[in-house]
Design a protein around this motif. Structure first.
Motif, PDB file in Angstrom:
ATOM      1  N   ARG A 162       0.841  -1.197   0.000  1.00  0.00           N
ATOM      2  CA  ARG A 162       0.000   0.000   0.000  1.00  0.00           C
ATOM      3  C   ARG A 162       0.877   1.248   0.000  1.00  0.00           C
ATOM      4  O   ARG A 162       2.046   1.205   0.341  1.00  0.00           O
ATOM      5  CB  ARG A 162      -0.871   0.054   1.245  1.00  0.00           C
ATOM      6  CG  ARG A 162      -1.839  -1.071   1.342  1.00  0.00           C
ATOM      7  CD  ARG A 162      -2.742  -0.846   2.510  1.00  0.00           C
ATOM      8  NE  ARG A 162      -3.157  -2.160   3.019  1.00  0.00           N
ATOM      9  CZ  ARG A 162      -3.913  -2.318   4.059  1.00  0.00           C
ATOM     10  NH1 ARG A 162      -4.332  -1.286   4.738  1.00  0.00           N
ATOM     11  NH2 ARG A 162      -4.254  -3.512   4.445  1.00  0.00           N
ATOM     12  N   THR A 163       0.276   2.361  -0.325  1.00  0.00           N
ATOM     13  CA  THR A 163       0.969   3.641  -0.267  1.00  0.00           C
ATOM     14  C   THR A 163       1.298   3.957   1.188  1.00  0.00           C
ATOM     15  O   THR A 163       0.477   3.728   2.073  1.00  0.00           O
ATOM     16  CB  THR A 163       0.090   4.751  -0.871  1.00  0.00           C
ATOM     17  OG1 THR A 163      -0.180   4.433  -2.232  1.00  0.00           O
ATOM     18  CG2 THR A 163       0.769   6.104  -0.801  1.00  0.00           C
ATOM     19  N   ALA A 164       2.511   4.447   1.415  1.00  0.00           N
ATOM     20  CA  ALA A 164       2.936   4.804   2.778  1.00  0.00           C
ATOM     21  C   ALA A 164       3.305   6.282   2.807  1.00  0.00           C
ATOM     22  O   ALA A 164       3.926   6.796   1.881  1.00  0.00           O
ATOM     23  CB  ALA A 164       4.133   3.961   3.188  1.00  0.00           C
ATOM     24  N   THR A 165       2.923   6.951   3.871  1.00  0.00           N
ATOM     25  CA  THR A 165       3.276   8.351   4.067  1.00  0.00           C
ATOM     26  C   THR A 165       4.230   8.431   5.250  1.00  0.00           C
ATOM     27  O   THR A 165       3.940   7.913   6.328  1.00  0.00           O
ATOM     28  CB  THR A 165       2.024   9.208   4.341  1.00  0.00           C
ATOM     29  OG1 THR A 165       1.121   9.076   3.235  1.00  0.00           O
ATOM     30  CG2 THR A 165       2.393  10.668   4.512  1.00  0.00           C
ATOM     31  N   ILE A 166       5.363   9.089   5.015  1.00  0.00           N
ATOM     32  CA  ILE A 166       6.392   9.242   6.041  1.00  0.00           C
ATOM     33  C   ILE A 166       6.645  10.728   6.222  1.00  0.00           C
ATOM     34  O   ILE A 166       6.702  11.480   5.251  1.00  0.00           O
ATOM     35  CB  ILE A 166       7.691   8.532   5.610  1.00  0.00           C
ATOM     36  CG1 ILE A 166       7.444   7.032   5.453  1.00  0.00           C
ATOM     37  CG2 ILE A 166       8.829   8.803   6.582  1.00  0.00           C
ATOM     38  CD1 ILE A 166       8.571   6.291   4.794  1.00  0.00           C
ATOM     39  N   PHE A 167       6.814  11.151   7.461  1.00  0.00           N
ATOM     40  CA  PHE A 167       7.140  12.540   7.758  1.00  0.00           C
ATOM     41  C   PHE A 167       8.536  12.594   8.356  1.00  0.00           C
ATOM     42  O   PHE A 167       8.823  11.887   9.327  1.00  0.00           O
ATOM     43  CB  PHE A 167       6.136  13.140   8.748  1.00  0.00           C
ATOM     44  CG  PHE A 167       4.757  13.278   8.176  1.00  0.00           C
ATOM     45  CD1 PHE A 167       4.398  14.417   7.470  1.00  0.00           C
ATOM     46  CD2 PHE A 167       3.824  12.268   8.329  1.00  0.00           C
ATOM     47  CE1 PHE A 167       3.125  14.542   6.937  1.00  0.00           C
ATOM     48  CE2 PHE A 167       2.549  12.381   7.794  1.00  0.00           C
ATOM     49  CZ  PHE A 167       2.195  13.522   7.089  1.00  0.00           C
ATOM     50  N   LEU A 168       9.393  13.425   7.794  1.00  0.00           N
ATOM     51  CA  LEU A 168      10.733  13.636   8.336  1.00  0.00           C
ATOM     52  C   LEU A 168      10.700  14.933   9.136  1.00  0.00           C
ATOM     53  O   LEU A 168      10.526  16.012   8.577  1.00  0.00           O
ATOM     54  CB  LEU A 168      11.766  13.723   7.213  1.00  0.00           C
ATOM     55  CG  LEU A 168      11.919  12.474   6.342  1.00  0.00           C
ATOM     56  CD1 LEU A 168      12.893  12.730   5.210  1.00  0.00           C
ATOM     57  CD2 LEU A 168      12.357  11.290   7.177  1.00  0.00           C
ATOM     58  N   HIS A 169      10.884  14.818  10.444  1.00  0.00           N
ATOM     59  CA  HIS A 169      10.814  15.971  11.330  1.00  0.00           C
ATOM     60  C   HIS A 169      12.184  16.597  11.569  1.00  0.00           C
ATOM     61  O   HIS A 169      12.261  17.692  12.115  1.00  0.00           O
ATOM     62  CB  HIS A 169      10.182  15.578  12.669  1.00  0.00           C
ATOM     63  CG  HIS A 169       8.744  15.198  12.540  1.00  0.00           C
ATOM     64  ND1 HIS A 169       7.719  16.110  12.639  1.00  0.00           N
ATOM     65  CD2 HIS A 169       8.155  14.002  12.310  1.00  0.00           C
ATOM     66  CE1 HIS A 169       6.558  15.500  12.483  1.00  0.00           C
ATOM     67  NE2 HIS A 169       6.790  14.213  12.284  1.00  0.00           N
ATOM     68  N   ASN A 170      13.255  15.899  11.211  1.00  0.00           N
ATOM     69  CA  ASN A 170      14.610  16.383  11.399  1.00  0.00           C
ATOM     70  C   ASN A 170      15.300  16.498  10.051  1.00  0.00           C
ATOM     71  O   ASN A 170      14.862  15.901   9.068  1.00  0.00           O
ATOM     72  CB  ASN A 170      15.418  15.415  12.264  1.00  0.00           C
ATOM     73  CG  ASN A 170      14.830  15.241  13.628  1.00  0.00           C
ATOM     74  OD1 ASN A 170      13.791  14.631  13.777  1.00  0.00           O
ATOM     75  ND2 ASN A 170      15.506  15.764  14.629  1.00  0.00           N
ATOM     76  N   GLU A 171      16.420  17.231  10.027  1.00  0.00           N
ATOM     77  CA  GLU A 171      17.250  17.261   8.838  1.00  0.00           C
ATOM     78  C   GLU A 171      17.792  15.849   8.620  1.00  0.00           C
ATOM     79  O   GLU A 171      18.211  15.198   9.583  1.00  0.00           O
ATOM     80  CB  GLU A 171      18.409  18.239   9.010  1.00  0.00           C
ATOM     81  CG  GLU A 171      17.981  19.682   9.135  1.00  0.00           C
ATOM     82  CD  GLU A 171      17.333  20.244   7.879  1.00  0.00           C
ATOM     83  OE1 GLU A 171      17.784  19.897   6.772  1.00  0.00           O
ATOM     84  OE2 GLU A 171      16.368  21.014   8.011  1.00  0.00           O
ATOM     85  N   ALA A 172      17.771  15.385   7.389  1.00  0.00           N
ATOM     86  CA  ALA A 172      18.238  14.035   7.093  1.00  0.00           C
ATOM     87  C   ALA A 172      18.706  13.971   5.649  1.00  0.00           C
ATOM     88  O   ALA A 172      18.252  14.740   4.802  1.00  0.00           O
ATOM     89  CB  ALA A 172      17.106  13.028   7.315  1.00  0.00           C
ATOM     90  N   GLN A 173      19.624  13.053   5.398  1.00  0.00           N
ATOM     91  CA  GLN A 173      20.041  12.787   4.035  1.00  0.00           C
ATOM     92  C   GLN A 173      19.121  11.681   3.522  1.00  0.00           C
ATOM     93  O   GLN A 173      19.062  10.605   4.106  1.00  0.00           O
ATOM     94  CB  GLN A 173      21.505  12.317   3.978  1.00  0.00           C
ATOM     95  CG  GLN A 173      22.517  13.407   4.236  1.00  0.00           C
ATOM     96  CD  GLN A 173      22.586  13.842   5.680  1.00  0.00           C
ATOM     97  OE1 GLN A 173      22.558  13.029   6.566  1.00  0.00           O
ATOM     98  NE2 GLN A 173      22.652  15.142   5.902  1.00  0.00           N
ATOM     99  N   PHE A 174      18.416  11.981   2.423  1.00  0.00           N
ATOM    100  CA  PHE A 174      17.493  10.978   1.896  1.00  0.00           C
ATOM    101  C   PHE A 174      17.472  11.020   0.375  1.00  0.00           C
ATOM    102  O   PHE A 174      17.716  12.054  -0.247  1.00  0.00           O
ATOM    103  CB  PHE A 174      16.076  11.179   2.445  1.00  0.00           C
ATOM    104  CG  PHE A 174      15.400  12.411   1.909  1.00  0.00           C
ATOM    105  CD1 PHE A 174      14.582  12.323   0.792  1.00  0.00           C
ATOM    106  CD2 PHE A 174      15.592  13.641   2.499  1.00  0.00           C
ATOM    107  CE1 PHE A 174      13.972  13.456   0.281  1.00  0.00           C
ATOM    108  CE2 PHE A 174      14.982  14.773   1.999  1.00  0.00           C
ATOM    109  CZ  PHE A 174      14.174  14.683   0.889  1.00  0.00           C
TER     110      PHE A 174
END
Length: 129
Positions: free
Chosen positions: A32-44
């Protein structure tokens, strides 16, 4: 690690089966479709933005791959500079783009450098202009 205090978290939507690398960890969605929230600075990087070593054919893709590895903490800045020098030699007509990429790298803005580098990739035969 720098936080995104006072800023909206970055929302990343993964389609079924899609992957995302965050700070070196591979995250994948299921069926299924997944929603992710990045709350911090990150390398992605999204899986579709990743370039495998065997796909790094030609000086443009070798530079992209070197930047990608350094960005994700798996490569060295020396390898990036060597790839950048090789591309400067191979594509003297691209000096303005390469200077912009070098500037982005000096500012530690690897993701933006990757995007700029991808614009240098040769067009595929038969691809729309």
């Amino acid at each position: 690690m720098e936080t995104r205090v006072g800023r909206m978290p970055l929302k990343v939507v993964l389609k079924p089966g899609e992957t995302l690398v965050v700070n070196g960890a591979v995250i994948g969605s299921g069926d299924r479709t997944a929603t992710i929230f990045l709350h911090n600075e990150a390398q992605f990087l999204r899986g579709r933005e990743m370039l495998r070593a065997e796909e790094a054919v030609g000086p443009e893709r070798r530079l992209y791959h070197a930047i990608q590895l350094a960005y994700l903490g798996q490569g060295s800045e020396d390898a990036v500079h060597a790839a950048l020098a090789a591309l400067r030699h191979a594509r003297p007509e691209s000096q303005d783009d390469l200077a912009a990429i070098a500037e982005l790298l000096s500012l530690r803005r690897h993701y933006q450098a990757l995007r700029r580098c991808r614009m240098l990739f040769p067009r595929e035969a038969g691809a729309a202009a």
